[in-house]
Design a protein around this motif. Structure first.
Motif, PDB file in Angstrom:
ATOM      1  N   TYR A 106     -16.876  25.980  -6.715  1.00 38.27           N
ATOM      2  CA  TYR A 106     -18.028  25.511  -5.930  1.00 38.27           C
ATOM      3  C   TYR A 106     -19.261  26.355  -6.228  1.00 38.27           C
ATOM      4  CZ  TYR A 106     -16.113  22.010  -2.680  1.00 38.27           C
ATOM      5  OH  TYR A 106     -15.605  20.862  -2.122  1.00 38.27           O
ATOM      6  N   MET A 107     -19.064  27.664  -6.261  1.00 33.26           N
ATOM      7  CA  MET A 107     -20.220  28.539  -6.452  1.00 33.26           C
ATOM      8  C   MET A 107     -20.830  28.355  -7.843  1.00 33.26           C
ATOM      9  SD  MET A 107     -20.504  29.693  -3.520  1.00 33.26           S
ATOM     10  CE  MET A 107     -21.764  30.962  -3.605  1.00 33.26           C
ATOM     11  N   ASN A 110     -22.795  25.247  -7.664  1.00 33.57           N
ATOM     12  CA  ASN A 110     -23.960  25.412  -6.792  1.00 33.57           C
ATOM     13  C   ASN A 110     -25.133  26.052  -7.524  1.00 33.57           C
ATOM     14  OD1 ASN A 110     -23.112  24.195  -4.473  1.00 33.57           O
ATOM     15  ND2 ASN A 110     -22.368  26.070  -3.503  1.00 33.57           N
ATOM     16  N   GLU A 111     -24.845  26.883  -8.512  1.00 30.94           N
ATOM     17  CA  GLU A 111     -25.939  27.579  -9.212  1.00 30.94           C
ATOM     18  C   GLU A 111     -26.945  26.610  -9.790  1.00 30.94           C
ATOM     19  OE1 GLU A 111     -25.974  30.853 -11.552  1.00 30.94           O
ATOM     20  OE2 GLU A 111     -24.281  31.872 -10.639  1.00 30.94           O
ATOM     21  N   LEU A 113     -27.353  23.488  -9.002  1.00 25.70           N
ATOM     22  CA  LEU A 113     -27.913  22.655  -7.927  1.00 25.70           C
ATOM     23  C   LEU A 113     -29.033  23.410  -7.205  1.00 25.70           C
ATOM     24  CD1 LEU A 113     -24.584  21.174  -6.467  1.00 25.70           C
ATOM     25  CD2 LEU A 113     -26.241  20.002  -7.933  1.00 25.70           C
ATOM     26  N   VAL A 114     -28.776  24.669  -6.903  1.00 25.11           N
ATOM     27  CA  VAL A 114     -29.809  25.484  -6.236  1.00 25.11           C
ATOM     28  C   VAL A 114     -31.005  25.687  -7.170  1.00 25.11           C
ATOM     29  CG1 VAL A 114     -30.300  27.815  -5.384  1.00 25.11           C
ATOM     30  CG2 VAL A 114     -28.235  26.623  -4.627  1.00 25.11           C
ATOM     31  N   ILE A 126     -27.082  28.531   0.611  1.00 26.00           N
ATOM     32  CA  ILE A 126     -25.702  28.030   0.659  1.00 26.00           C
ATOM     33  C   ILE A 126     -25.128  28.331   2.033  1.00 26.00           C
ATOM     34  CG2 ILE A 126     -23.395  28.283  -0.344  1.00 26.00           C
ATOM     35  CD1 ILE A 126     -24.896  28.967  -2.997  1.00 26.00           C
ATOM     36  N   HIS A 147     -20.087  26.506   1.295  1.00 29.06           N
ATOM     37  CA  HIS A 147     -20.544  26.186  -0.061  1.00 29.06           C
ATOM     38  C   HIS A 147     -21.548  25.044  -0.113  1.00 29.06           C
ATOM     39  CE1 HIS A 147     -16.080  27.174  -0.737  1.00 29.06           C
ATOM     40  NE2 HIS A 147     -16.745  28.279  -0.990  1.00 29.06           N
ATOM     41  N   GLU A 148     -21.875  24.413   1.009  1.00 28.12           N
ATOM     42  CA  GLU A 148     -22.820  23.304   0.950  1.00 28.12           C
ATOM     43  C   GLU A 148     -24.245  23.851   0.935  1.00 28.12           C
ATOM     44  OE1 GLU A 148     -21.597  20.252   0.659  1.00 28.12           O
ATOM     45  OE2 GLU A 148     -20.035  19.844   2.134  1.00 28.12           O
ATOM     46  N   ILE A 149     -25.146  23.052   0.368  1.00 27.15           N
ATOM     47  CA  ILE A 149     -26.507  23.551   0.144  1.00 27.15           C
ATOM     48  C   ILE A 149     -27.456  22.994   1.205  1.00 27.15           C
ATOM     49  CG2 ILE A 149     -28.427  23.534  -1.489  1.00 27.15           C
ATOM     50  CD1 ILE A 149     -26.249  23.417  -3.717  1.00 27.15           C
ATOM     51  N   LYS A 155     -29.017  20.218   5.820  1.00 25.30           N
ATOM     52  CA  LYS A 155     -28.187  19.901   4.659  1.00 25.30           C
ATOM     53  C   LYS A 155     -28.908  18.937   3.726  1.00 25.30           C
ATOM     54  CE  LYS A 155     -23.408  18.413   3.761  1.00 25.30           C
ATOM     55  NZ  LYS A 155     -22.136  18.046   4.406  1.00 25.30           N
ATOM     56  N   SER A 159     -20.950  17.861  -1.126  1.00 26.22           N
ATOM     57  CA  SER A 159     -20.050  17.806  -2.284  1.00 26.22           C
ATOM     58  C   SER A 159     -18.599  17.770  -1.822  1.00 26.22           C
ATOM     59  CB  SER A 159     -20.257  19.023  -3.191  1.00 26.22           C
ATOM     60  OG  SER A 159     -21.570  19.052  -3.704  1.00 26.22           O
TER      61      SER A 159
END
Lengths: 254, 124
Positions: A106-107, A110-111, A113-114, A126, A147-149, A155, A159
């Motif tokens: 997830y992390m 996320n990179e 995505l962020v 996050i 883990h959600e952004i 939100k 994911s």
């Protein structure tokens, strides 16, 4: 530089979209490069989690709007896929790219995505997590899992993941507009968790609201391009376009 | 400490043998990584599977993961408590959170599984 395959699909019906993600997961073999798929939904579609029931939804309300209802191969709760960018990633886990665990997976995703959101000028964060009771609610975007952004506490990306021996599928929705909140019209009142449209919009945000102007249809291609670039840059990947026929999946993906 | 009264798989399942029956569950490591488990789908009693077959799925707040059977055999019992309380897998993964019982058809398959030391090494 490592390579990954990228598929950019035109907007598709819900059943086709979920069949395509599932086909990518089923077809993955150890040693295959990861796959990034970017797609949208036409008509709009309500998707529900692997362990939710079709009977939880108001089928007549969905049909009257011309929308689809489809089950995801992943967990989590219902989403109305409307004004959004959708991504899916299929890749090896554990692996150097996605780390040793579900958390690292997830992390890692996320990179980019962020980074995508920050490049648009939005300070994404996050979230810390939700509990088991929240997960039993019907509406995905009501709460933010670990883990959600989020942006400003609201939100913006939801994911979900499916894990099999050595491989995972993660897909997620990046909210571009507020139409996702119409999901509540597709649920019987007892399934809405006391939530109304304004309440759902109060705990979510989207790129249009953040910009102060809705995104037009013509702008989605640029957003997708930016998202693909963020995946390439943050994961250190060269993205090689691939067609369904090249994957030998043309039949399963139709 | 990894209990040495059972065998383990690389996919983080365990199997504990009592006579001709193997009791199967997922490890503390797997349960912790999945986080709060909200649903467990288990196979029908009487179904027969080969070692390595996916026999069910486990959904947590983070993911849906397949459950693999470490040994071949017939499902003789599934844990009825998990239907109403899937959190047992988190609170007691090695005992009350067991998932299925299987009648072994080839006990020699156990030899290819990890012992406690091997599983501890896998976890690093």
């Amino acid at each position: 530089m490592a390579t990954a395959r990228i598929i950019r699909d035109l907007p598709l019906p819900g059943a086709v979209n979920m069949r395509r993600d599932t086909a990518l997961l089923d077809a993955w073999r150890p040693g295959d490069p990861p796959i990034l798929r970017l797609y949208r939904w036409r008509p709009y579609a309500v998707s529900y989690g692997f362990h939710q029931r079709s009977g939880d939804f108001d089928h007549a309300a969905i049909a009257s709007r011309g929308w689809d209802l489809v089950q995801r191969p992943t967990g989590g709760r219902a989403i109305l896929h409307a004004e959004e960018l959708t991504y899916s990633v299929v890749g090896p886990s554990p692996s150097p790219l996605f780390g040793p665990s579900l958390h690292s997976c997830y992390m890692a995703i996320n990179e980019p995505l962020v980074a995508f959101l920050r490049a648009l000028g939005h300070e994404a964060e996050i979230s810390g997590g939700e509990d088991r009771r929240e997960q039993r609610q019907a509406v995905c975007f009501k709460s933010a899992g670990q883990h959600e952004i989020r942006i400003g506490g609201r939100k913006i990306v939801g994911s979900a993941q499916r894990r099999r021996e050595g491989v995972f599928l993660q897909h997620g929705s990046i909210l571009v507009g507020p139409r996702h909140a119409d999901l509540l019209d597709c649920l019987p009142p007892r399934r809405r968790g006391g939530l109304d449209r304004d309440g759902l919009l109060a705990v979510t945000t989207d790129l249009g609201r953040l910009r102060g102007a809705p995104y037009q249809e013509s702008e989605y291609a640029d957003l997708e391009e930016r998202l693909a670039s963020a995946f390439a840059a943050r994961l250190g990947l060269e993205l090689v376009p691939v067609a369904w026929t090249e994957l030998g999946l043309a039949d399963q993906s139709a | 400490m990894i209990p040495n009264d059972r065998k383990y798989t690389q996919e983080h399942e365990w199997v504990q043998v009592e006579g001709e029956i193997g009791i199967v569950g997922i490890t503390d490591h797997a349960a912790s990584e999945l986080g709060d488990i909200v649903y467990v789908d288990l196979p029908e009693v009487g179904a027969e599977f080969s070692a390595g077959d996916s026999v069910g799925s486990i959904e947590s707040v983070k993911a849906v993961a397949d459950l693999y059977l470490p040994v071949s055999g017939e499902i003789v019992e599934v844990n009825p408590a998990l239907d109403g309380d899937p959190g047992l897998v988190n609170s007691s993964p090695l005992d009350d959170g067991w998932m299925v019982k299987v009648r072994l058809v080839d006990p020699a398959e156990l030899d290819s599984l990890l012992d406690a030391a091997g599983y501890e090494e896998l976890l690093g």
